[in-house]
Enzyme design. Sequence first.
Site, mmCIF file in Angstrom:
data_model
loop_
_atom_site.group_PDB
_atom_site.id
_atom_site.type_symbol
_atom_site.label_atom_id
_atom_site.label_comp_id
_atom_site.label_asym_id
_atom_site.label_seq_id
_atom_site.Cartn_x
_atom_site.Cartn_y
_atom_site.Cartn_z
ATOM 1 N N ARG A 35 -5.153 -10.747 -52.844
ATOM 2 C CA ARG A 35 -6.331 -10.384 -53.632
ATOM 3 C C ARG A 35 -6.052 -10.179 -55.119
ATOM 4 O O ARG A 35 -6.947 -10.308 -55.942
ATOM 5 C CB ARG A 35 -6.989 -9.126 -53.060
ATOM 6 C CG ARG A 35 -6.164 -7.874 -53.134
ATOM 7 C CD ARG A 35 -6.865 -6.705 -52.451
ATOM 8 N NE ARG A 35 -6.052 -5.502 -52.458
ATOM 9 C CZ ARG A 35 -6.058 -4.597 -53.433
ATOM 10 N NH1 ARG A 35 -6.845 -4.768 -54.475
ATOM 11 N NH2 ARG A 35 -5.294 -3.535 -53.367
ATOM 12 N N HIS A 37 -2.095 -9.875 -57.102
ATOM 13 C CA HIS A 37 -0.890 -10.463 -57.682
ATOM 14 C C HIS A 37 0.061 -10.946 -56.597
ATOM 15 O O HIS A 37 0.424 -10.169 -55.716
ATOM 16 C CB HIS A 37 -0.109 -9.439 -58.526
ATOM 17 C CG HIS A 37 -0.901 -8.802 -59.619
ATOM 18 N ND1 HIS A 37 -1.333 -9.497 -60.724
ATOM 19 C CD2 HIS A 37 -1.322 -7.529 -59.787
ATOM 20 C CE1 HIS A 37 -1.988 -8.677 -61.527
ATOM 21 N NE2 HIS A 37 -1.999 -7.475 -60.979
ATOM 22 N N CYS A 42 5.772 -4.238 -55.872
ATOM 23 C CA CYS A 42 7.193 -4.217 -56.226
ATOM 24 C C CYS A 42 7.474 -5.066 -57.452
ATOM 25 O O CYS A 42 8.052 -4.608 -58.430
ATOM 26 C CB CYS A 42 8.035 -4.710 -55.053
ATOM 27 S SG CYS A 42 9.759 -4.999 -55.494
ATOM 28 N N GLY A 114 -9.221 -10.504 -47.688
ATOM 29 C CA GLY A 114 -9.323 -10.908 -46.287
ATOM 30 C C GLY A 114 -9.646 -9.751 -45.364
ATOM 31 O O GLY A 114 -9.252 -8.609 -45.611
ATOM 32 N N GLY A 180 7.103 15.441 -57.649
ATOM 33 C CA GLY A 180 7.774 14.695 -56.596
ATOM 34 C C GLY A 180 9.107 14.166 -57.077
ATOM 35 O O GLY A 180 9.237 13.713 -58.217
ATOM 36 N N ILE A 184 11.014 7.228 -56.982
ATOM 37 C CA ILE A 184 10.094 6.923 -58.081
ATOM 38 C C ILE A 184 10.082 8.049 -59.112
ATOM 39 O O ILE A 184 10.219 7.819 -60.317
ATOM 40 C CB ILE A 184 8.676 6.660 -57.545
ATOM 41 C CG1 ILE A 184 8.655 5.378 -56.711
ATOM 42 C CG2 ILE A 184 7.673 6.553 -58.687
ATOM 43 C CD1 ILE A 184 7.340 5.136 -55.990
ATOM 44 N N ALA A 319 11.004 -2.545 -50.583
ATOM 45 C CA ALA A 319 10.741 -3.979 -50.667
ATOM 46 C C ALA A 319 11.681 -4.777 -49.776
ATOM 47 O O ALA A 319 11.256 -5.740 -49.116
ATOM 48 C CB ALA A 319 10.863 -4.444 -52.117
ATOM 49 N N HIS A 445 41.294 -5.085 -57.390
ATOM 50 C CA HIS A 445 41.663 -4.104 -58.415
ATOM 51 C C HIS A 445 41.658 -4.767 -59.782
ATOM 52 O O HIS A 445 42.134 -5.893 -59.912
ATOM 53 C CB HIS A 445 43.058 -3.544 -58.117
ATOM 54 C CG HIS A 445 43.573 -2.633 -59.194
ATOM 55 N ND1 HIS A 445 43.190 -1.310 -59.295
ATOM 56 C CD2 HIS A 445 44.428 -2.869 -60.232
ATOM 57 C CE1 HIS A 445 43.795 -0.763 -60.335
ATOM 58 N NE2 HIS A 445 44.551 -1.685 -60.917
#
Length: 466
Positions: A35, A37, A42, A114, A180, A184, A319, A445
Amino acid sequence: MADHFDLIVLGGGPGGYVAAIRAAQLNLKVALVERVHLGGICLNWGCIPTKSLLRSAEVYHEMQNAEAYGLTSFKPDFDLDKIIARSREVATRLASGVKTLLRKNKVEVISGVGQLTGNQQMLVETTEGEEKILEAKDIIIATGARARQLPNVHSDGKHIWTYHHALKPPAMPKKLLVIGSGAIGIEFASFYADFGAEVSIVEHAPQILPMEDAEVSAYVAKAFKKRGIRILTQSALQNLTPDDEGVTAEIAGADGKVTKERFSHAIVAIGVVANVENIGLDKLGIKLDRGFIAVDGFGRTNVDHVWAIGDVAGAPCLAHKASHQGVIAAEAIAGCDHVHPLNTQNIPGCTYARPQVASVGLTEEKARQQGYNVKIGNFPFIANGKAIAQGATDGFVKTVFDADSGALLGAHMVGAEVTEMIQGYTVARTLETTEAEIMETIFPHPTLSEAMHESVLAAYGRALHF
């Protein structure tokens, strides 16, 4: 008259478009309905543009500390508009790439909204205003999720932001409240603090990054406080009132005392809500579990021929989980042999702040709660040669083993580039590798990854460099 397909995918995010491509590779005729993007949240308003912003912050921080590397006469400044513009260019480029991949694999992309009208039928209202009926043997729902809102608080984009607003700020906030402390919230706190904002984080849980190992969380909290980021754990936002100049927050602290404080802006980062509305789930009787579509390890719902993947199908809302779920569902639909169900314990989690955090499997606490006799390995980056050479000695690698079987139960990392290294432990868990096999593996290394090897050695009293 209906258009017929083998598979219809509703949603073009990292789960949906990957499922569509994999199904097309398996010779299925596929339609993908999106609908807004291609690439989903993500790619357009999440993981990818955030990483661009954080890279700008990283470079800015390194420029500010250039004298430590023998470089002089640096007086860095920043242009927020250009930083944002770069992040949008990155997102646009990748979205265009997804479109090309779908076309290359002959997936029919339909722009529109849809709604399931049956377990093998979908009604689509296209962006051109037409109505199309699509029919298929199977349907995958990959509609994703959206930012969870605070009750009675509207994120208007002016002073109260979601992640969407925080990715495109009109100006740098002076005093920012982050509500929070999941990935994020932590990433935005890190980004804005690097560019001079006064940042406070409020978190209801006893620790920031509540899903991470307690030692990792404590280390990040200490690092953030050193950067001037204030952390209020075991605290609850009681009210958030916007006005023309900013917001007033009422915060109940760990002692129960409520204080009022002014902020120029607030970011609401308290999780996500699945996009399950208005897609026809009720008509078909598709079951939900705590607001998400209930699925089995292959993505099957309780209704034949209807599948669900990604954020809409529940935690972890990542994702890479969505993409892998998409592959599993597509292969199961195509009838492939040896399709393995999703193992959520083998999904790595990454937080791209400064410092970075990465983990897979059980935390020490959860392993003990589940009755394992554990062995713990811990190796600091300050004892790693590459880390010292790079001036990136903050952090450590922690491993959790089952002492009885030698199985790697979990791995937890904090420090520079750990998000690029966690996959090594993820492969080890997927292959059910034992401690002996990891110890016998040769690590190059000098690399930061040597700390991964040393952590395993440390769990068995064999660390060589600490």
